[in-house]
Design a protein around this motif. Structure first.
Motif: not given
Ligand code: ZN
Length: 203
Positions: A65-70
């Protein structure tokens, strides 16, 4: 078996611990001509829908759930009607990005997500993030590793919610149990193989 992998790269930012970085994220879509899974939802919903190309999205599966993935997961859910799946141990990271909505269903280690006649097996691989997962597709001989394993080694563990010892343990127990010729599709950058990374880490 007509299941295949489609791919694009999108650019945006990653923020954590008060710092922001420019990043290029891989978009991975697994399916056939009729239906697919989207693996991660970075930066740009239209770029993801271009790879989907009108197919039914069965689920949006988040590697962590890092922001660049979600970042655009809720918007992609709205546009496709597909549920967002995430391992619940990543709740603290998810809430840094999305305060108003949760994901729809939890991922669990060993779970099988079906698409286009293929089974996508969830491997819980904490370390880069507590709820990080990798997604193994036996029928395609590939694994989607998110930010857990890259070409050149384990993902970063220098920031909050990461654990450097745990990521190596996860890679050894879960990923190095896969065949050497398994193709590794990463969250950022080039593909590698399990064999190449085993060689690099263990000699
Ligand atoms: Zn990450």
């Amino acid at each position: 078996m007509t299941v295949r992998v489609d791919h694009a790269v999108v650019s945006g930012t990653f923020s954590l611990d008060g710092e922001t970085f420019d990043v290029d994220n891989n978009i991975w879509v697994v399916g056939d001509d009729d239906e697919c899974l989207v693996i991660d939802a970075p930066h740009d919903v239209d770029a993801i829908l271009a790879v989907v190309a009108g197919r039914t999205v069965k689920a949006i599966v988040c590697t962590h759930a890092h922001d660049d993935h979600v970042r655009v997961a809720p918007e992609l859910r709205e546009r496709t009607g597909a549920p967002v799946l995430l391992h619940p141990d990543d709740r603290p990271l998810w809430e840094l990005t999305h305060r108003d909505h949760l994901w729809d269903a939890d991922l669990a280690d060993g779970q099988s997500v079906k698409v286009a006649g293929a089974a996508v097996t969830v491997l819980h691989t904490p370390g880069h993030a507590p709820g990080a997962v990798c997604l193994y597709v036996h029928d395609l001989g590939c694994v989607f590793t998110g930010d857990t394993l890259f070409q050149g080694g384990p993902g970063a563990t220098g920031r909050s919610f990461s654990d450097a010892g745990l990521i190596v343990e996860s890679i050894r127990q879960q990923l190095f149990a896969l065949p050497d010729d398994t193709v590794v599709h990463t969250g950022h950058g080039e593909d590698t193989t399990i064999g190449a990374e085993r060689q690099a880490l263990d000699g």
